[in-house]
Design an enzyme around this catalytic site. Structure first.
Site, short mmCIF file in Angstrom:
data_model
loop_
_atom_site.label_atom_id
_atom_site.label_comp_id
_atom_site.label_asym_id
_atom_site.label_seq_id
_atom_site.Cartn_x
_atom_site.Cartn_y
_atom_site.Cartn_z
N VAL A 12 0.83 -1.21 0.00
CA VAL A 12 0.00 0.00 0.00
C VAL A 12 0.87 1.26 0.00
O VAL A 12 0.71 2.14 -0.85
CB VAL A 12 -0.95 0.01 1.22
CG1 VAL A 12 -1.60 1.36 1.41
CG2 VAL A 12 -2.02 -1.05 1.00
N ASP A 33 11.01 2.84 5.79
CA ASP A 33 10.69 1.50 6.30
C ASP A 33 11.85 1.04 7.17
O ASP A 33 12.98 1.50 6.99
CB ASP A 33 10.49 0.53 5.12
CG ASP A 33 9.61 -0.66 5.48
OD1 ASP A 33 8.50 -0.75 4.94
OD2 ASP A 33 10.06 -1.50 6.29
N ARG A 38 13.88 -4.15 1.62
CA ARG A 38 12.72 -3.66 0.88
C ARG A 38 12.99 -2.27 0.29
O ARG A 38 12.65 -1.99 -0.86
CB ARG A 38 11.52 -3.58 1.83
CG ARG A 38 10.27 -4.02 1.13
CD ARG A 38 9.13 -4.26 2.04
NE ARG A 38 8.21 -5.17 1.32
CZ ARG A 38 7.00 -5.45 1.71
NH1 ARG A 38 6.53 -4.95 2.83
NH2 ARG A 38 6.24 -6.25 1.01
N ASN A 87 1.97 -2.86 8.39
CA ASN A 87 1.10 -4.03 8.39
C ASN A 87 0.34 -4.17 9.70
O ASN A 87 0.83 -3.79 10.76
CB ASN A 87 1.92 -5.30 8.09
CG ASN A 87 3.27 -5.29 8.76
OD1 ASN A 87 3.89 -4.24 8.93
ND2 ASN A 87 3.74 -6.44 9.17
N LEU A 159 -7.51 0.31 -2.61
CA LEU A 159 -6.96 -0.31 -3.83
C LEU A 159 -6.95 -1.83 -3.69
O LEU A 159 -6.84 -2.36 -2.59
CB LEU A 159 -5.54 0.20 -4.12
CG LEU A 159 -4.38 -0.18 -3.20
CD1 LEU A 159 -3.85 -1.58 -3.45
CD2 LEU A 159 -3.26 0.80 -3.37
N LEU A 213 -13.18 -1.74 7.27
CA LEU A 213 -13.46 -3.13 7.61
C LEU A 213 -14.78 -3.57 6.98
O LEU A 213 -14.91 -4.70 6.50
CB LEU A 213 -13.58 -3.31 9.13
CG LEU A 213 -12.30 -3.24 9.96
CD1 LEU A 213 -12.59 -3.63 11.41
CD2 LEU A 213 -11.24 -4.15 9.39
N PHE A 218 -18.07 -6.79 3.25
CA PHE A 218 -19.14 -6.91 2.24
C PHE A 218 -18.61 -7.57 0.96
O PHE A 218 -19.28 -8.41 0.36
CB PHE A 218 -19.73 -5.53 1.91
CG PHE A 218 -20.89 -5.17 2.80
CD1 PHE A 218 -20.73 -5.05 4.16
CD2 PHE A 218 -22.16 -4.94 2.27
CE1 PHE A 218 -21.80 -4.72 4.99
CE2 PHE A 218 -23.23 -4.62 3.08
CZ PHE A 218 -23.06 -4.50 4.45
N CYS A 268 -5.93 -9.31 3.24
CA CYS A 268 -6.88 -8.44 3.95
C CYS A 268 -8.24 -9.04 4.28
O CYS A 268 -8.73 -8.82 5.38
CB CYS A 268 -7.04 -7.15 3.19
SG CYS A 268 -5.49 -6.23 3.19
N LYS A 271 -8.26 -11.42 7.38
CA LYS A 271 -7.77 -10.68 8.55
C LYS A 271 -8.79 -9.63 9.00
O LYS A 271 -9.07 -9.47 10.19
CB LYS A 271 -6.43 -10.04 8.19
CG LYS A 271 -6.16 -8.68 8.77
CD LYS A 271 -4.82 -8.15 8.35
CE LYS A 271 -4.84 -7.06 7.29
NZ LYS A 271 -5.35 -5.77 7.70
#
Ligand code: NAD
Ligand code: UGA
Length: 464
Positions: A12, A33, A38, A87, A159, A213, A218, A268, A271
């Protein structure tokens, strides 16, 4: 000149900030980060995230107004707006294990901002968080050692992987929740560089946090609903694609997100639904918790049903049989395998002692074995000797669809990569054991054509 910092250079943080830099040349964007490897990858020619169109956008702004580094404190000090995009995985220990979101990374960021910041900062929650997290973030920030002051906003990201660039270029909406109208306007004006203001929704903090969430719950619910119907279709000779098309024409239902599959994956959906379940339990809403939990249970059922069907179809045994697995990522156009249905299906087949030839255009051998090790150790960190042997000896990660299929009894399509549709099935058939089976877990192949070649074809939710 506005300066933006984003903590967390993942799926993201990287693409979102690259888009802001691309669309707002007058804004300096610094993505930081703790993971040096990374960051190095973001500064290289092989980005850590595969997303169509991403490389071009990063390359066009990198070294101009887009920077990737590990200088977190420096970036915090310089920035006017600080995004937190770290995360928020499901907790694996302690209270709420297996459900609640693990917020330790968020808290660590808030504490680091409180320590490093000077002056006034706008802190933006970009990560997906349980409703009322901003309350905790505000409290931690208010203890700042340098007397800095803060506004906290919620700006969840909608996204989807594989279409991140399209989604960022032309979002259905941008959602911004907050308290101070000036802070809200500061963030609105960033997005307004390319998003029409009518699509920028502003709400209170808690609505914004909860909307994220809810949106995922949905969406996942639709996939679990159509997958539940796919099982009924298989029992009744109805065809799930026809049912989906028929109900999708009802504008109240709509055609999207009704593709029956081997089960949803990704970092996602599961979770976030489990997080919602945990929140409902926390507020004593047990019936509501059970309702949403069923979406995840249905998905578990769909994954295990697929593997079981393979075994049953192949004369109740796949022991010692070579099987081609096409696709390991959780969907096409991404290298992400988190919670991919393929991991579960492969585990079940391995435990039936199958030999798996796995091919995915973007997922590495190492990633595939790591995912299976993690799942088969079942959170304990300890792999049984048998499972270790299965992962070491029964998996062959190969470089092409043909190589996977050669000598196999079956091809199982687990990810809907476009190239699978154009495979040379005549040649593949000639190289396979007979009878040659195809299990299309994504309903993407031309089943009639495959049957003409000689394959026995099985699809999701329809008789072929
Ligand atoms: P990710 O794991 O790809 O990236 C998170 C990054 O944060 C990692 O690189 C990690 O090293 C870094 N990080 C962790 N703690 C840090 C710290 N204290 N300081 C600096 N860096 C730190 O995760 P992601 O997929 O980008 O997801 C991030 C958040 O966005 C999650 O809450 C997720 O639910 C949400 N989200 C994800 C998607 C998606 O498509 N992946 C879409 C919408 C929302
Ligand atoms: C999802 C949401 O679509 C995004 O809006 C959200 O921002 C993101 O989660 C997040 O919070 O991380 P993503 O997980 O990247 O995005 O991918 P999706 O396109 O939603 O697909 C999720 C899973 O559902 C995939 O395994 C996909 O193959 C499966 N799926 C999707 C189906 O099986 N059938 C469908 O009709 C649609």
């Amino acid at each position: 000149m506005t300066k933006i910092c984003c903590i967390g250079a993942g799926y993201v943080g990287g693409p979102t900030m690259a888009m802001i830099a691309y669309k707002c040349p007058n804004i300096d964007v610094h993505v930081v980060d703790i993971n040096q490897a990374r960051i190095d990858a973001w500064n290289s020619d092989v980005l850590p995230v595969y997303e169509p169109g991403l490389f071009e956008i990063v390359a066009s702004r990198r070294g101009k107004n887009l920077k990737f580094s590990t200088c977190i404190d420096h970036a915090i000090r310089e920035a006017d707006i600080i995004f937190i995009s770290v995360n928020t995985p499901t907790k694996t220990f302690g209270a709420g294990a297996g459900r609640a979101a693990n917020l330790e990374f968020i808290e660590r960021c808030a504490r680091r901002i409180a320590e490093a910041a000077e002056g006034h900062k706008i802190v933006v929650e970009k990560s997906t968080l349980p409703v009322r997290t901003a309350e905790a973030v505000k409290r931690i920030l208010s203890e700042s050692s340098n007397g800095a002051t803060f506004d906290v906003l919620s700006n969840p990201e909608f996204l989807a992987e594989g279409t991140a660039i399209e989604d960022l270029l032309d979002p259905d909406r941008v959602l911004i929740g907050g308290e101070n109208p000036e802070a809200i306007e500061a963030l609105v004006s960033v997005y307004a560089h390319w998003v029409d203001r009518s699509r920028i929704l502003t709400t209170n903090l808690w609505s914004s946090e909860l909307s994220k969430l809810t949106a995922n719950a949905f969406l996942a619910q639709r996939v679990s609903s159509i997958n539940a119907i796919s099982a009924l279709c298989e029992a009744t000779e109805a065809n799930v694609d026809e049912v989906a098309a028929a109900i999708g024409t009802d504008s109240r239902i709509g055609p999207k997100f009704l593709k029956a599959s081997v089960g949803f994956g990704g970092s996602c959906f599961q979770k976030d639904i489990l997080n919602l379940v945990y929140l409902c339990q926390h507020y004593g809403l047990h019936e509501v918790a059970e309702y949403w939990e069923q979406v995840v249970k249905m998905n578990d059922y769909q994954k295990s049903r697929f593997a079981q069907k393979m075994v049953k179809t192949m004369f109740n045994t796949v022991s010692g049989k070579r099987l081609a697995i096409w696709g390991f990522a959780f969907k096409k156009d991404t290298n992400d395998t988190r919670e991919s249905a393929a991991i579960y299906v492969c585990r079940d087949l391995l435990r039936e002692n199958a030999i798996l030839n796995i091919y995915d255009p973007k997922v590495s051998d190492e990633q595939i074995r790591n995912d299976l090790r993690e799942l088969m150790a079942n959170g304990s960190g300890e792999l049984s000797q048998l499972d270790r042997r299965l992962i070491d000896e029964n998996i062959h990660v190969v470089e092409s669809m043909q190589a996977a299929a050669s000598g196999s009894h079956a091809v199982a399509v687990l990810t809907e990569w476009d190239e699978f549709k154009n495979a040379d099935f005549e040649r593949i058939y000639s190289q396979m054991q007979k009878p040659a089976f195809v299990f299309d877990g994504r309903n993407i192949l031309d089943h009639k054509k495959l049957q003409q070649i000689g394959f026995e074809v099985h699809a999701i939710g329809k008789r072929v």
